[in-house]
Design a protein around this motif. Structure first.
Motif, PDB file in Angstrom:
ATOM      1  N   VAL A 189     -44.071 -61.973 -10.257  1.00  0.00           N
ATOM      2  CA  VAL A 189     -45.003 -62.058  -9.124  1.00  0.00           C
ATOM      3  C   VAL A 189     -46.382 -61.531  -9.495  1.00  0.00           C
ATOM      4  CG1 VAL A 189     -45.527 -61.022  -6.881  1.00  0.00           C
ATOM      5  CG2 VAL A 189     -43.284 -62.002  -7.295  1.00  0.00           C
ATOM      6  N   ALA A 190     -46.437 -60.512 -10.350  1.00  0.00           N
ATOM      7  CA  ALA A 190     -47.679 -59.775 -10.600  1.00  0.00           C
ATOM      8  C   ALA A 190     -48.865 -60.649 -11.010  1.00  0.00           C
ATOM      9  CB  ALA A 190     -47.432 -58.685 -11.646  1.00  0.00           C
ATOM     10  N   PRO A 191     -48.743 -61.534 -12.025  1.00  0.00           N
ATOM     11  CA  PRO A 191     -49.921 -62.332 -12.396  1.00  0.00           C
ATOM     12  C   PRO A 191     -50.421 -63.216 -11.257  1.00  0.00           C
ATOM     13  CG  PRO A 191     -48.262 -62.404 -14.126  1.00  0.00           C
ATOM     14  CD  PRO A 191     -47.617 -61.783 -12.940  1.00  0.00           C
ATOM     15  N   GLY A 192     -49.500 -63.840 -10.520  1.00  0.00           N
ATOM     16  CA  GLY A 192     -49.906 -64.697  -9.405  1.00  0.00           C
ATOM     17  C   GLY A 192     -50.570 -63.917  -8.289  1.00  0.00           C
ATOM     18  N   LEU A 193     -50.092 -62.692  -8.066  1.00  0.00           N
ATOM     19  CA  LEU A 193     -50.696 -61.839  -7.044  1.00  0.00           C
ATOM     20  C   LEU A 193     -52.146 -61.521  -7.375  1.00  0.00           C
ATOM     21  CD1 LEU A 193     -50.440 -60.028  -4.520  1.00  0.00           C
ATOM     22  CD2 LEU A 193     -49.623 -58.211  -6.026  1.00  0.00           C
ATOM     23  N   LEU A 194     -52.413 -61.150  -8.624  1.00  0.00           N
ATOM     24  CA  LEU A 194     -53.782 -60.812  -9.019  1.00  0.00           C
ATOM     25  C   LEU A 194     -54.677 -62.049  -8.999  1.00  0.00           C
ATOM     26  CD1 LEU A 194     -53.354 -58.227 -11.935  1.00  0.00           C
ATOM     27  CD2 LEU A 194     -53.384 -57.884  -9.459  1.00  0.00           C
ATOM     28  N   LEU A 195     -54.140 -63.190  -9.439  1.00  0.00           N
ATOM     29  CA  LEU A 195     -54.944 -64.411  -9.430  1.00  0.00           C
ATOM     30  C   LEU A 195     -55.275 -64.830  -8.006  1.00  0.00           C
ATOM     31  CD1 LEU A 195     -56.240 -66.721 -10.975  1.00  0.00           C
ATOM     32  CD2 LEU A 195     -54.032 -67.898 -10.973  1.00  0.00           C
ATOM     33  N   GLY A 196     -54.307 -64.714  -7.105  1.00  0.00           N
ATOM     34  CA  GLY A 196     -54.572 -65.039  -5.703  1.00  0.00           C
ATOM     35  C   GLY A 196     -55.641 -64.149  -5.105  1.00  0.00           C
ATOM     36  N   GLN A 197     -55.602 -62.860  -5.427  1.00  0.00           N
ATOM     37  CA  GLN A 197     -56.636 -61.945  -4.943  1.00  0.00           C
ATOM     38  C   GLN A 197     -58.003 -62.294  -5.504  1.00  0.00           C
ATOM     39  OE1 GLN A 197     -55.848 -57.618  -4.747  1.00  0.00           O
ATOM     40  NE2 GLN A 197     -53.760 -58.087  -5.361  1.00  0.00           N
ATOM     41  N   ALA A 198     -58.044 -62.681  -6.779  1.00  0.00           N
ATOM     42  CA  ALA A 198     -59.318 -63.043  -7.414  1.00  0.00           C
ATOM     43  C   ALA A 198     -59.984 -64.203  -6.679  1.00  0.00           C
ATOM     44  CB  ALA A 198     -59.089 -63.401  -8.885  1.00  0.00           C
ATOM     45  N   PRO A 240     -73.000 -57.248  -5.999  1.00  0.00           N
ATOM     46  CA  PRO A 240     -71.931 -58.128  -5.496  1.00  0.00           C
ATOM     47  C   PRO A 240     -70.565 -57.609  -5.943  1.00  0.00           C
ATOM     48  CG  PRO A 240     -72.916 -59.100  -7.437  1.00  0.00           C
ATOM     49  CD  PRO A 240     -73.674 -57.817  -7.172  1.00  0.00           C
ATOM     50  N   THR A 241     -70.102 -56.544  -5.310  1.00  0.00           N
ATOM     51  CA  THR A 241     -68.849 -55.931  -5.760  1.00  0.00           C
ATOM     52  C   THR A 241     -67.657 -56.866  -5.577  1.00  0.00           C
ATOM     53  OG1 THR A 241     -68.789 -54.801  -3.619  1.00  0.00           O
ATOM     54  CG2 THR A 241     -69.557 -53.533  -5.502  1.00  0.00           C
ATOM     55  N   PHE A 242     -67.754 -57.799  -4.622  1.00  0.00           N
ATOM     56  CA  PHE A 242     -66.684 -58.790  -4.484  1.00  0.00           C
ATOM     57  C   PHE A 242     -66.556 -59.599  -5.774  1.00  0.00           C
ATOM     58  CE2 PHE A 242     -70.085 -61.805  -3.924  1.00  0.00           C
ATOM     59  CZ  PHE A 242     -69.547 -63.012  -4.365  1.00  0.00           C
ATOM     60  N   LEU A 243     -67.712 -59.902  -6.393  1.00  0.00           N
ATOM     61  CA  LEU A 243     -67.715 -60.681  -7.628  1.00  0.00           C
ATOM     62  C   LEU A 243     -67.166 -59.858  -8.789  1.00  0.00           C
ATOM     63  CD1 LEU A 243     -68.523 -63.247  -9.171  1.00  0.00           C
ATOM     64  CD2 LEU A 243     -70.807 -62.266  -9.453  1.00  0.00           C
ATOM     65  N   TYR A 244     -67.536 -58.588  -8.842  1.00  0.00           N
ATOM     66  CA  TYR A 244     -67.011 -57.719  -9.900  1.00  0.00           C
ATOM     67  C   TYR A 244     -65.484 -57.665  -9.829  1.00  0.00           C
ATOM     68  CZ  TYR A 244     -71.842 -55.951  -9.991  1.00  0.00           C
ATOM     69  OH  TYR A 244     -73.206 -55.843 -10.077  1.00  0.00           O
ATOM     70  N   GLU A 245     -64.962 -57.505  -8.600  1.00  0.00           N
ATOM     71  CA  GLU A 245     -63.511 -57.410  -8.452  1.00  0.00           C
ATOM     72  C   GLU A 245     -62.842 -58.749  -8.758  1.00  0.00           C
ATOM     73  OE1 GLU A 245     -60.138 -55.616  -5.424  1.00  0.00           O
ATOM     74  OE2 GLU A 245     -62.255 -55.619  -4.830  1.00  0.00           O
ATOM     75  N   SER A 246     -63.452 -59.836  -8.328  1.00  0.00           N
ATOM     76  CA  SER A 246     -62.886 -61.156  -8.583  1.00  0.00           C
ATOM     77  C   SER A 246     -62.794 -61.438 -10.081  1.00  0.00           C
ATOM     78  CB  SER A 246     -63.736 -62.235  -7.897  1.00  0.00           C
ATOM     79  OG  SER A 246     -63.219 -63.518  -8.162  1.00  0.00           O
ATOM     80  N   LEU A 247     -63.871 -61.186 -10.802  1.00  0.00           N
ATOM     81  CA  LEU A 247     -63.870 -61.418 -12.249  1.00  0.00           C
ATOM     82  C   LEU A 247     -62.908 -60.462 -12.949  1.00  0.00           C
ATOM     83  CD1 LEU A 247     -67.691 -61.957 -12.931  1.00  0.00           C
ATOM     84  CD2 LEU A 247     -65.892 -63.686 -12.788  1.00  0.00           C
TER      85      LEU A 247
END
Length: 290
Positions: A189-198, A240-247
């Motif tokens: 689940v872990a990789p998909g969870l992080l990708l979905g959040q990104a 743009p902290t949303f962008l930092y977290e997404s990347l």
């Protein structure tokens, strides 16, 4: 990439080539100085590096200036009062991509397709409720005064921590009932969870939220006056902290995909994902002011 770097490049070039005047071989690329044969090859490489910087800067000016020049509309579609927000689209798209990656990785672990789809559905439902509940509990004074807004999830307000806790609990119960290895499921689940959040983080961009301290960096984010904190009412541009977290989450997803075949201890990949993502979140929270 910043124009100042382009100005510094010739200086760095001179430092790298201390024998400029001691050679009989002028550079045919730009005619700059005279170089030994080996030094000429190095100089050609530095010219290529300079060109790469210029190309990157042109790409930024073409594709990323929207961060500092546009005020996004949070509503993607308005059908006579039926509104579809970009935030909802981001969350939905992130969920779909995350589930798709979970399905792909779980099938490689020989987990039945029906089990994957069943647990995915329950995790999405319970995780969504948990994410909203966690956010509301963190903002009790506000929602006590505005109780009708508890249901207005399209305005934002889904806490990743709440979703992760609720999702993990759902996964544990499901694994018990279906006699499946919980830690193995958690690793898949872990990789998909992080990708979905990104992907979902881009919903924060359209809602004009999850931004940081004021900045004048080239990738600065314009925030409309109505979304600025009172202390920064006269400031237009922020990190743009949303962008930092997404990347950052995207990079962590790629890292997990590389490490998943090397980690042999069940649960180790999931623990690594949790630790690294929380370190990233901690760094982002240090910049946030909204």
């Amino acid at each position: 990439v910043h124009p100042m770097l382009l100005q510094l490049w010739p200086v760095l070039d001179v430092i790298r080539h201390k024998t400029v005047l001691a050679s009989k071989h002028p550079c045919r690329v730009c005619g700059h100085g005279e170089y030994e044969k080996g030094e000429k090859a190095m100089h050609a490489g530095s010219i290529a590096g300079h060109a790469a910087l210029e190309k990157a800067w042109r790409w930024y000016n073409t594709h990323m200036l929207f961060l500092s020049t546009l005020t996004p509309n949070p509503i993607a579609i308005d059908l006579g009062g039926l509104l579809l927000s970009w935030y909802a689209i981001g969350i939905t798209l992130g969920s779909m991509v995350g589930v798709a990656l979970f399905y792909f990785l779980a099938r490689k672990r020989d987990i039945a397709a029906d089990d994957i789809l069943d647990v995915s559905l329950w995790m999405l439902i319970v995780g969504f409720v948990g994410a909203r509940l966690y956010h509301v509990l963190n903002e009790v004074p506000y929602y006590s005064a505005h109780p009708t807004e508890i249901w207005m999830v399209w305005h934002g307000g889904l806490a990743a921590h709440g979703g992760m806790i609720a999702g993990a609990l759902t996964l544990w119960i499901f694994a018990k009932k279906r006699n499946l290895p919980f830690l193995t499921l958690l690793d898949t689940v872990a990789p998909g969870l992080l990708l979905g959040q990104a992907i979902g983080r881009w919903g924060n961009y359209f809602n004009q939220e999850l931004f940081g301290r004021p900045t004048e960096l080239p990738w600065k984010l314009f925030i409309a006056p109505e979304h600025r904190p009172d202390a920064y009412a006269s400031t237009a541009y922020f990190h743009p902290t949303f962008l930092y977290e997404s990347l950052g989450l995207l990079i962590l997803t790629l890292l997990l995909l590389v490490l998943r075949t090397r980690f042999r201890i069940p649960g180790l990949l999931a623990c690594s994902a949790l630790m690294l993502s929380q370190m990233l979140r901690f760094g982002v929270e240090l910049l946030r002011i909204d």
